[in-house]
Design an enzyme around this catalytic site. Structure first.
Site, PDB file in Angstrom:
ATOM      1  N   ILE A 254     -50.300  11.676  39.436  1.00  0.00           N
ATOM      2  CA  ILE A 254     -50.296  12.308  40.779  1.00  0.00           C
ATOM      3  C   ILE A 254     -50.533  13.815  40.725  1.00  0.00           C
ATOM      4  CG2 ILE A 254     -48.911  10.537  41.944  1.00  0.00           C
ATOM      5  CD1 ILE A 254     -46.489  12.546  41.650  1.00  0.00           C
TER       6      ILE A 254
ATOM      7  N   GLU B  47     -40.353  11.806  37.932  1.00  0.00           N
ATOM      8  CA  GLU B  47     -39.438  11.799  36.794  1.00  0.00           C
ATOM      9  C   GLU B  47     -38.069  11.603  37.428  1.00  0.00           C
ATOM     10  OE1 GLU B  47     -39.858  11.833  33.621  1.00  0.00           O
ATOM     11  OE2 GLU B  47     -42.024  12.122  33.595  1.00  0.00           O
TER      12      GLU B  47
ATOM     13  N   THR C   4     -44.179  16.937  37.903  1.00  0.00           N
ATOM     14  CA  THR C   4     -44.444  15.673  38.614  1.00  0.00           C
ATOM     15  C   THR C   4     -43.839  15.676  40.012  1.00  0.00           C
ATOM     16  OG1 THR C   4     -44.751  14.316  36.660  1.00  0.00           O
ATOM     17  CG2 THR C   4     -43.875  13.209  38.598  1.00  0.00           C
TER      18      THR C   4
ATOM     19  N   THR D  69     -33.863  10.901  47.230  1.00  0.00           N
ATOM     20  CA  THR D  69     -32.552  10.528  46.697  1.00  0.00           C
ATOM     21  C   THR D  69     -31.425  11.233  47.447  1.00  0.00           C
ATOM     22  OG1 THR D  69     -31.145  10.832  44.755  1.00  0.00           O
ATOM     23  CG2 THR D  69     -32.968  12.346  44.969  1.00  0.00           C
ATOM     24  N   ASP D  70     -30.225  10.646  47.381  1.00  0.00           N
ATOM     25  CA  ASP D  70     -29.047  11.309  47.980  1.00  0.00           C
ATOM     26  C   ASP D  70     -28.617  12.520  47.155  1.00  0.00           C
ATOM     27  OD1 ASP D  70     -28.015   9.988  45.737  1.00  0.00           O
ATOM     28  OD2 ASP D  70     -26.348   9.039  46.804  1.00  0.00           O
ATOM     29  N   GLU D  71     -29.151  12.640  45.921  1.00  0.00           N
ATOM     30  CA  GLU D  71     -28.692  13.715  45.040  1.00  0.00           C
ATOM     31  C   GLU D  71     -29.090  15.101  45.560  1.00  0.00           C
ATOM     32  OE1 GLU D  71     -29.006  12.819  40.830  1.00  0.00           O
ATOM     33  OE2 GLU D  71     -28.997  10.682  41.256  1.00  0.00           O
TER      34      GLU D  71
ATOM     35  N   TYR E 242     -33.213  17.718  38.164  1.00  0.00           N
ATOM     36  CA  TYR E 242     -33.797  16.563  38.858  1.00  0.00           C
ATOM     37  C   TYR E 242     -33.617  16.696  40.368  1.00  0.00           C
ATOM     38  CZ  TYR E 242     -33.915  11.888  40.973  1.00  0.00           C
ATOM     39  OH  TYR E 242     -34.173  10.826  41.808  1.00  0.00           O
TER      40      TYR E 242
ATOM     41  N   ALA F 149     -32.889  19.257  42.160  1.00  0.00           N
ATOM     42  CA  ALA F 149     -33.579  20.440  42.710  1.00  0.00           C
ATOM     43  C   ALA F 149     -35.063  20.141  42.900  1.00  0.00           C
ATOM     44  CB  ALA F 149     -33.389  21.637  41.783  1.00  0.00           C
TER      45      ALA F 149
END
Ligand code: NAD
Ligand code: TYD
Length: 357
Positions: free
Chosen positions: A65, A89, A105, A138-140, A163, A165
């Site tokens: 991508i 990732e 990515t 994601t919820d993160e 990740y 961020a």
């Protein structure tokens, strides 16, 4: 004139969640052409899609991508009218060791897709009409909760790992393309998934694999961190309803209403596995080993998915114990899959790295 009613590019379709989304779309929507665009990194595996690879409405394209020319060529070849973007990732521990790969990515790759979709659609006869760009997040991105409270769609972003961020950044770019260029986007933010085809570097498949092989079960810190677990096929259904019926420009939280402390979850898995493997209860739990904690380890994630339920009628279909048993059965019946996707030496890699700090 294409014989297909819709032509969709699904990025990351050879990964864990992507393969379930591809399978659901290929099997449910025979009039759609589903094009899986995936770079086949360590996490992407075409074995995940063996059952649909010969379907008339499915194509695979190996593409990165971040490669503008490759993505442009795919738009020219297929004239996509929709994108469901999952390529990323995705492993927090890897992001701590190699953050730039995540920026490349997750941030640059997403912006590259947004740019090309916008340009291609703006130049088409029908412009943005009937087009759709769904971003799977994601919820993160919301950060870490204390003992109380839930993430809602209004919770301010507060990512704390490389990740999260990178995913937060990609979410912001998606909304920027909606406001600035009127790209018809929709977005989902989901809690931790589990189920078949989950790469065994993540908690649940790693533990299952290690129990089978009588290897130690590395629990980070005190094992008190809490995650909200959702069966992956329920997530794929949520993506389906949000893609088709979600309001343009909106985001929807997706979660399992199913919070577990890591250590309690590992104990439950040990109990299920002892029964399945015919071992005396308590055998697998002896493998539990507390190891150096992940730096900046988010304490608790909990999703309020009531907007998705209220607006689109989605709710999880499986009880956790039932989903976990199904998952364990799948891993026990697919030992070859695990052998093929693992190189074997990464399990303790991160702890060794953290311990050196
Ligand atoms: P995964 O790591 O299993 O799969 C990622 C896929 O993307 C792989 O097939 C890989 O080959 C592909 N990919 C990676 N880099 C690429 C690139 N540069 N170009 C093209 N393809 C590339 O991830 P997953 O767990 O299936 O997650 C999919 C998406 O869902 C991610 O965007 C992730 O952030 C999000 N998400 C995951 C979870 C979870 O619990 N796993 C929860 C919520 C959201
Ligand atoms: P993981 O599956 O990596 O998902 P995420 O970090 O995105 O939530 O980890 C889930 C939880 O399990 C997290 O709190 C970290 C913890 N964990 C361990 O205790 N041991 C492990 O070996 C792994 C991979 C994770």
């Amino acid at each position: 004139m294409s014989k297909h009613t819709r032509t969709i590019m699904i990025t990351g379709g050879a990964g864990f969640i992507g393969s379930h989304v591809v399978r659901l779309f290929v099997n449910t929507y025979s009039s759609y052409l589903v094009v899986n665009a995936d770079a086949l990194t360590y996490a992407g595996n075409l074995e995940n899609l063996k059952d649909v690879e010969k379907a008339a409405n499915y194509r695979f394209e190996k593409a990165d991508i971040t490669d503008a020319a490759a993505i442009e060529a795919l738009f020219e070849k297929y004239a996509f009218d929709a994108v469901i973007h999952l390529a990323a990732e995705s492993h927090v521990d890897r992001s701590i060791i190699d953050p730039l790969a995540f920026v490349k990515t997750n941030v640059l790759g997403t912006v590259n897709l947004l740019n090309i979709a916008r340009r291609y659609w703006a130049n088409s006869e029908t412009k943005m009409e009937g087009k759709r760009f769904m971003h799977v997040s994601t919820d993160e991105v919301y950060g870490s909760l204390g003992e109380e409270g839930f993430f809602t769609e209004e919770t301010a972003y507060d990512p704390r790992s490389p990740y999260s961020a990178s995913k937060a950044s990609s979410d912001h770019f998606v909304m920027a393309w909606y406001h600035t260029y009127k790209l018809p986007v929709v977005m989902s933010n989901c809690s931790n998934n589990y189920g078949s085809y989950h790469f065994p570097e993540k908690l649940i498949p790693l533990m299952i694999n290690n129990i089978v092989n009588n290897k130690s079960l590395p629990v980070y810190g005190k094992g008190e961190n809490v995650r909200d677990w959702l069966f992956v096929e329920d997530h794929a259904r949520a993506i389906d309803v949000i893609f088709h019926n979600g309001r343009t420009g909106e985001k929807y939280n997706v979660g399992g209403f199913n919070e577990w402390k890591n250590i309690d979850l590992v104990h439950l898995l040990c109990k299920i596995m002892d029964a399945k493997l015919g071992r005396p209860e308590g055998t697998s739990a002896k493998l539990i080993t507390y190891v150096t904690d992940r730096p900046g380890h988010d304490m608790r994630y909990a999703i309020d998915a009531s907007k998705l339920n209220r607006e689109l009628g989605w709710k999880p279909s499986l009880q956790f114990e039932e989903g976990l048993e199904k998952t364990v059965d799948w891993y026990l019946q697919n030992g070859d899959w695990i052998k093929h996707v693992t190189s074997g030496d990464y399990q303790h890699y991160y702890q060794e790295q953290y311990a050196k700090r």
